[in-house]
Design an enzyme around this catalytic site. Structure first.
Site: not given
Ligand code: NAD
Ligand code: TYD
Length: 356
Positions: A137-139, A162, A166
């Site tokens: 992630t960019d975070e 989180y 990461k």
């Molecule tokens: P998500 O929470 O929707 O899915 C995570 C999946 O991992 C789930 O299916 C869960 O069951 C599985 N999981 C969790 N713990 C596990 C374990 N111990 N063993 C096996 N499986 C396990 O997450 P997402 O939003 O799809 O994100 C996927 C990846 O991309 C993550 O690594 C996240 O850090 C990264 N990422 C997400 C975003 C975003 O905006 N969602 C952006 C950048 C990077």
């Molecule tokens: P989120 O979807 O949790 O992603 P991330 O924290 O990884 O960026 O949140 C996106 C943005 O929205 C973040 O600035 C937090 C804000 N947010 C709210 O304002 N209300 C909400 O109920 C949630 C879940 C997030």
């Protein structure tokens, strides 16, 4: 047909992982996919409805921290490519319960790296050229002020449990490249949106609440900025890094699409009003917006400089936000049962029914 690659995808029942598995199976008939997922609260087998196990796809319910199972899968399947999504991914949960983030994101990544090292580097590896792609992630870069962009050389400065977990896993992945020569690549992506996102994250949460006339919680002043990317653009970028990237390199992935949270929330309300008409109250859905107490340590702004992946690999996002958010709202409108099964918890019985 001969498999050109055997991919181990972790977390393939989550939001991005499921979109990725679907894309792979649709576009790459010569790839075999093994999906390892623990099915935590965020994993939903419904996300892969219609995908059958067989020659091209296998599902293994397992924890990535379980080294015995992971090593067994590596040798049984002759895995040559890992795309590692599995993680605890929600910042708010990491604030109230960080332990699972440390376990899965750090120990789980370590377990996978070790299994890959043993399989590819210490034995008599005879498979295709291996690749371990760590999805991050960019975070990890922390928070930006009004200006500036994160590049691949921005120092890590994670602010939440989180992002710290990461960042730690990114460092481990990178260390395995430098120390052992493991063929690691890392991607750091901005906020994704699209189908199958768990309705605890901003966009699907706002969709669900506004459909049920519940208040729409906006943290703080609503002016925090995220750089939104349509999930299939992210999935394509990952595939391009697997196919054309260089070992030991990190690639930033972003949508070049900065929006304040309040803009995103208001837009979703307005799109639903336009599509369905005003709700029973006669008030536009945006009247449900409620400013609530800010998230602890809330990062102010994320924004990505994605010029490296564009110049070196030729990837850039295809979906503009206006189009992507419209498609996303349409998907959630057409899949309200999917949302409702998560909200009432019944999605978790599905595994029992399917595998008993
Ligand atoms: P998500 O929470 O929707 O899915 C995570 C999946 O991992 C789930 O299916 C869960 O069951 C599985 N999981 C969790 N713990 C596990 C374990 N111990 N063993 C096996 N499986 C396990 O997450 P997402 O939003 O799809 O994100 C996927 C990846 O991309 C993550 O690594 C996240 O850090 C990264 N990422 C997400 C975003 C975003 O905006 N969602 C952006 C950048 C990077
Ligand atoms: P989120 O979807 O949790 O992603 P991330 O924290 O990884 O960026 O949140 C996106 C943005 O929205 C973040 O600035 C937090 C804000 N947010 C709210 O304002 N209300 C909400 O109920 C949630 C879940 C997030």
């Amino acid at each position: 047909m001969k498999n050109l690659r055997t991919l181990l995808v972790t977390g393939g029942c989550g939001f991005i992982g499921a979109n990725f598995v679907r894309l792979l199976l649709k576009q790459y008939p010569e790839y075999r996919v093994i999906n390892i997922d623990k099915l935590t609260y965020a994993g939903n087998l419904r996300n892969l409805d219609g995908i059958e196990e067989g020659e091209r796809y296998r599902f293994v319910k397992a924890d990535i921290c379980d080294s015995e199972t992971i090593e067994r899968i590596f040798s049984e399947e002759l895995v040559d490519t890992v795309v590692h999504f599995a993680a605890e991914s929600h910042v708010d949960r990491s604030i109230t319960g960080p332990a699972a983030f440390i376990q899965t994101n750090i120990i789980g990544t370590f377990t996978l790296l070790e299994a890959a090292r043993k399989s590819w580097l210490t034995g008599d590896w005879k498979g295709a050229e291996p690749c371990f792609l760590h999805v991050s992630t960019d975070e990890v870069y922390g928070s930006l002020g009004e200006t500036g962009l994160f590049s691949e050389t921005t120092p890590f400065d994670p602010r939440s449990p989180y992002s710290a977990s990461k960042a730690s896993s990114d460092h481990l992945a990178s260390a395995y490249f430098h120390t052992y020569g493991l063929p690691v690549r890392i991607t750091n992506c901005s906020n994704n949106y699209g189908p199958y996102q768990f309705p605890e994250k901003l966009i699907p949460l706002i969709f669900n609440n506004s459909m049920k006339a519940k208040s729409l919680p906006v943290y703080g002043d609503g002016k925090n900025v995220r750089d939104w990317l349509f999930v299939l653009d992210h999935c394509e970028a990952i595939l391009e890094v697997v196919r054309k990237g260089k070992n030991g390199e990190c690639y930033n992935i972003g949508g070049n699409n900065e929006k304040q949270n309040i803009e995103v929330v208001t837009l979703i309300c307005d799109i639903i009003d336009k599509k369905l008409g005003l709700p029973e109250s006669g008030e536009p859905r945006r009247s449900l917006i409620t400013f609530v107490k800010d998230r602890l340590g809330h990062d102010r702004r994320y924004a990505i400089d994605a010029s490296k992946i564009k110049n070196q690999i030729g990837w850039q996002p295809k979906v503009q936000f206006a189009e992507g958010i419209e498609k996303t709202v349409d998907w959630y409108l057409a899949n309200q049962q999917w949302v409702n099964e998560i909200v009432d918890g019944s999605y978790q019985d599905y595994y029992q029914k399917m595998y008993q």
